[in-house]
Design an enzyme around this catalytic site. Structure first.
Site, PDB file in Angstrom:
ATOM      1  N   SER A   1       0.890  -1.039  -0.163  1.00 54.64           N
ATOM      2  CA  SER A   1      -0.171  -0.004  -0.085  1.00 54.64           C
ATOM      3  C   SER A   1       0.615   1.172   0.051  1.00 54.64           C
ATOM      4  CB  SER A   1      -0.880  -0.206   1.272  1.00 54.64           C
ATOM      5  OG  SER A   1      -1.562   1.095   1.347  1.00 54.64           O
TER       6      SER A   1
ATOM      7  N   GLY B   1      -3.516   4.116   1.372  1.00 57.35           N
ATOM      8  CA  GLY B   1      -4.551   4.153   2.340  1.00 57.35           C
ATOM      9  C   GLY B   1      -5.625   5.056   2.192  1.00 57.35           C
TER      10      GLY B   1
ATOM     11  N   GLY C   1       2.580  11.159   5.486  1.00 53.15           N
ATOM     12  CA  GLY C   1       1.369  11.498   6.257  1.00 53.15           C
ATOM     13  C   GLY C   1       0.073  10.952   5.777  1.00 53.15           C
TER      14      GLY C   1
ATOM     15  N   ASN D   1      -4.579  -0.515   8.380  1.00 53.22           N
ATOM     16  CA  ASN D   1      -3.191  -0.002   8.546  1.00 53.22           C
ATOM     17  C   ASN D   1      -3.284   0.749   9.902  1.00 53.22           C
ATOM     18  OD1 ASN D   1      -0.764   1.365   9.001  1.00 53.22           O
ATOM     19  ND2 ASN D   1      -1.243   2.910   7.384  1.00 53.22           N
TER      20      ASN D   1
ATOM     21  N   CYS E   1      -1.249   4.099  12.365  1.00 52.15           N
ATOM     22  CA  CYS E   1      -1.689   5.335  12.285  1.00 52.15           C
ATOM     23  C   CYS E   1      -2.067   5.884  13.949  1.00 52.15           C
ATOM     24  CB  CYS E   1      -3.160   5.778  11.702  1.00 52.15           C
ATOM     25  SG  CYS E   1      -3.312   4.957  10.093  1.00 52.15           S
TER      26      CYS E   1
HETATM   27  C1  LIG Z   1       6.161   6.022   0.116  1.00 53.14           C
HETATM   28  C2  LIG Z   1       5.195   5.121   0.553  1.00 53.14           C
HETATM   29  C3  LIG Z   1       3.949   5.273   1.255  1.00 53.14           C
HETATM   30  C4  LIG Z   1       3.262   4.271   1.927  1.00 53.14           C
HETATM   31  N1  LIG Z   1       1.970   4.434   2.179  1.00 53.14           N
HETATM   32  C5  LIG Z   1       1.430   3.532   2.973  1.00 53.14           C
HETATM   33  C6  LIG Z   1      -0.104   3.481   3.359  1.00 53.14           C
HETATM   34  O1  LIG Z   1      -0.772   4.341   2.886  1.00 53.14           O
HETATM   35  N2  LIG Z   1      -0.566   2.403   3.972  1.00 53.14           N
HETATM   36  C7  LIG Z   1       0.049   1.455   4.620  1.00 53.14           C
HETATM   37  O2  LIG Z   1      -0.405   0.711   5.215  1.00 53.14           O
HETATM   38  N3  LIG Z   1       1.517   1.262   4.348  1.00 53.14           N
HETATM   39  C8  LIG Z   1       1.992   2.323   3.557  1.00 53.14           C
HETATM   40  N4  LIG Z   1       3.524   2.215   3.250  1.00 53.14           N
HETATM   41  C9  LIG Z   1       4.319   0.882   3.713  1.00 53.14           C
HETATM   42  C10 LIG Z   1       4.358   0.043   2.690  1.00 53.14           C
HETATM   43  O3  LIG Z   1       2.945  -0.626   2.184  1.00 53.14           O
HETATM   44  C11 LIG Z   1       5.148  -1.020   3.167  1.00 53.14           C
HETATM   45  O4  LIG Z   1       4.581  -1.864   4.299  1.00 53.14           O
HETATM   46  C12 LIG Z   1       6.728  -0.693   3.400  1.00 53.14           C
HETATM   47  O5  LIG Z   1       7.159   0.053   2.697  1.00 53.14           O
HETATM   48  C13 LIG Z   1       7.712  -1.999   3.481  1.00 53.14           C
HETATM   49  O6  LIG Z   1       7.783  -2.537   2.276  1.00 53.14           O
HETATM   50  P1  LIG Z   1       8.924  -2.440   1.231  1.00 53.14           P
HETATM   51  O7  LIG Z   1      10.257  -2.136   1.748  1.00 53.14           O
HETATM   52  O8  LIG Z   1       8.596  -3.227  -0.066  1.00 53.14           O
HETATM   53  O9  LIG Z   1       8.586  -0.804   0.723  1.00 53.14           O
HETATM   54  C14 LIG Z   1       4.143   3.097   2.578  1.00 53.14           C
HETATM   55  C15 LIG Z   1       5.288   2.888   1.982  1.00 53.14           C
HETATM   56  C16 LIG Z   1       6.000   4.106   1.377  1.00 53.14           C
HETATM   57  C17 LIG Z   1       7.559   3.915   0.784  1.00 53.14           C
END
Ligand SMILES: Cc1cc2nc3c(=O)[nH]c(=O)nc-3n(C[C@H](O)[C@H](O)[C@H](O)COP(=O)(O)O)c2cc1C
Ligand SMILES: Cc1cc2nc3c(=O)[nH]c(=O)nc-3n(C[C@H](O)[C@H](O)[C@H](O)COP(=O)(O)OP(=O)(O)OC[C@H]3O[C@@H](n4cnc5c(N)ncnc54)[C@H](O)[C@@H]3O)c2cc1C
Ligand code: FES
Lengths: 306, 267
Positions: free
Chosen positions: A23, A48, A74, A131, A134
């Protein structure tokens, strides 16, 4: 060439393969539609979605770190009404190809999570991912996912409101991930996913300033992969519900580590920023591994590490 | 207009001024590129994950080439500067909206660039000069380009070849001594639309000057980016009105920008 199946099942939902995006790193799919074939993915997980529009943090919001990045976006998003209006019709189209749609939900209170979930009750959505990284504004802004009691309560509330199976997405910023995984299971979660980002900080030494306006941000990307594999392993051994593993996956090998550690499916986040085709490549690499090792069913690999 | 990742060969690369490089790529993106748009280059060292956004300095669709001019500021641009003819680089593009060039029609156009904001304006100056004689032609074009000092002057001759150009330097080592906005005021330049790119203080001063004169002003903004394609929401700029994507007042520079009407930005 041996025939093999990559189909997996989580809470009664069948996925054509175990690979989905994480996400927040894939928008709502639409933005990447020109760059890759979305129908090849096991699922699309949305950015999200909250009850009302969230404006997010001041900039700079992102900073690169060795083999990773920090983000403090955020959770900027237009809220559930706009999401349903503008994003769901496109996702419904992708869904007709058999790619599953998972909506990621964020909130500042139990009521906010519940309201978003209720609005999705009659929508073409396969699963919900909650998620819990928060801040709980009523409880001194500690994240819902950092306290087992709070996590159990929010899980219960989400479960009783939800018409779709619920995945609780755990934060790694805790001492004992097993206790949190169990709390989610006790609350009735159908599955858990982990890890969200690890809180970090980066300082510009020349300017003696924080790189991110928010000062801290969430670390993601290959740098966190070994931590994520360890946590997936611990969580998977603590609960009986399925686990979706994520954190730093950038190759088929990384995804297989997650699966061997106990994940039924794998999400890919930051890797897509480095290579928009990463998920498609990873699906291919998992297939090559299965052929090479004569694995006919991917489920044989889940938790198979010894 | 499509976005994709491709591998482009470097046709040539040279150093224009200290630490400022001029790279020419062989890529079909040249046929799609418009002034004000950018590409993002991936590093070959994969510990540096994020692509580096660089403005398109010019594109030659017939030759199939794209020109990028950039300054070495860190490891990523440092790596690019070591590439030479025959090497290749992974490119994400074409990205961003570009300058609304149709609005220049029949107008007295002012191009305002500062430092590494100069390159994208060269592409715009070329397009405006090619329009001469056609229906789309502007009434006049003047470019004011600001540099720190003589040692960091680049692309001046390219500008003079296509438009009436005024150079400024912060230290007075050449051209007008002062900022671009000082020069616009001192020379009492007469214009009815401005297109600009450069450091934030320069853009802010220009936006305020144009607001006072009630002249339309387009600015190209910069921010740290992760995805470049509108999904991460890392690259936002504060806007005066509610943005269409998130219904807040934060718009994505990589997607809705990088070029904005200065009145839409919360300075
Ligand atoms: C730019 C960015 C935005 C993210 N936004 C969300 C989000 O909206 N909701 C959520 O549950 N996780 C969010 N995450 C976390 C990712 O879904 C993931 O759990 C985390 O980045 C680890 O995976 P990765 O190393 O493959 O990126 C975000 C991560 C990044 C880098
Ligand atoms: C739309 C746009 C167009 C640009 N066009 C040009 C151009 O034509 N010529 C030019 O010289 N520079 C341009 N820049 C700035 C250029 O992107 C940075 O100088 C470059 O990314 C630095 O990378 P690095 O690895 O050398 O530096 P590092 O500081 O090591 O980079 C670390 C991280 O910060 C990011 N970063 C650092 N500085 C900037 C910056 N000023 N803006 C955005 N991200 C930054 C990098 O992309 C990387 O992710 C542009 C930036 C944007 C947003
Ligand atoms: S860089 Fe990701 S949204 Fe602009």
């Amino acid at each position: 060439m041996t025939a093999f199946s990559t189909e997996i099942k989580i809470a009664g939902v069948t996925f054509k393969n175990p690979v989905m995006n994480a996400s927040g790193t894939f928008g709502n799919g639409r933005e990447y539609a020109e760059l890759l074939d979305l129908s090849k993915l096991g699922a699309i997980v949305t950015k999200g979605v909250s009850l009302t529009p969230w404006e997010g943090n001041p900039t700079p919001r992102v900073a690169e770190t060795p083999s990773g990045m920090l983000n403090a976006i955020g959770l900027q998003n237009p809220g559930i009404d706009k999401f349903i209006d503008r994003e769901l019709p496109f996702l419904e189209e992708v869904r007709s190809s058999g790619t599953r749609v998972i909506v990621n939900v964020c909130g500042h209170s139990v009521d906010e999570y519940v309201s978003v979930i209720e609005r999705l009750s009659d929508k073409p959505v396969d699963m919900l991912e909650i998620n819990v990284s928060c801040p709980n504004v009523k409880e001194g802004a500690i994240a819902f996912g950092q306290d087992p009691d709070m996590l159990r309560d929010v899980t219960k509330a989400c479960k009783s409101a939800a018409k779709q199976p619920v995945i609780m997405k755990l934060t790694p910023n805790v001492t004992d991930i097993k206790a949190l995984a169990k709390a989610a299971e006790d609350g009735g979660a159908d599955a858990i996913s982990l890890i969200n980002t690890i809180t970090g900080m980066k300082i510009d030494v020349e300017k003696k300033r924080f790189l991110l306006a928010n000062r801290t941000g969430g670390l993601s990307g290959p740098a966190i992969h070994p931590v994520a594999v360890r946590m997936v392993y611990e969580a998977a051994h603590a609960v009986d519900i399925p686990v979706i593993g994520m954190g730093g996956v950038i190759s088929g090998n990384d995804a297989l580590e997650m699966i061997l550690a106990g994940a039924s499916a794998v999400a890919v986040g930051t890797a897509t920023f480095h290579d928009p085709d990463a998920m498609i490549r990873i699906i291919g690499e998992i297939g090559e591994y299965m052929e090479k090792h004569a694995v006919t069913d991917i489920n044989e690999l889940v938790g198979a590490v010894s | 207009m499509s976005k994709n990742v491709s591998v482009a060969k470097i046709i040539k690369q040279s150093e224009l001024a200290e630490g400022i490089y001029d790279m020419v790529l062989d890529t079909p993106l040249s046929a799609e590129a418009a002034p004000g748009q950018f590409v993002a280059l991936y590093c070959s060292d994969s510990s540096r994950l994020l692509p580096r956004p660089i403005s398109i300095c010019s594109a030659d669709a017939a030759a199939g080439t794209l020109r990028l001019v950039y300054r070495v500021v860190g490891a990523g641009t440092g790596e690019f500067s070591k590439l030479s003819a025959g090497d290749s680089v992974r490119v994400l593009g074409v990205l961003g909206n570009g300058y609304p060039i149709d609005e220049a029609r029949d107008k007295k156009v002012l191009l305002v660039g500062g430092g590494l904001g100069v390159p994208p304006l060269l592409f715009l100056a070329k397009k405006l000069s090619e329009a001469a004689g056609s229906d789309a032609a502007p009434a006049a074009v003047t470019a004011v380009m600001g540099y720190r000092n003589l040692g960091l002057r680049f692309l001046s001759e390219d500008f003079s070849a296509v438009t009436n150009a005024i150079d400024t330097s912060d230290d007075g080592s050449f051209g007008f001594h002062g900022t671009v906005v000082d020069a616009i005021k001192a020379k009492d330049l007469n214009f009815d639309i401005a297109y600009s790119c450069g450091p934030l203080p320069m853009l802010r001063a220009l936006a305020s000057l144009c607001a006072d004169k009630n002249i339309k002003c387009y600015v190209s903004l910069e921010e740290r980016m992760a995805c470049g394609v509108g999904v991460c929401l890392g690259c936002v700029a504060k806007t005066t009105g509610v943005d269409a994507h998130s219904l807040v007042k934060n718009t994505r520079i990589c997607t809705e920008g990088p070029v904005f009407d200065s009145r839409d930005i919360e300075w």
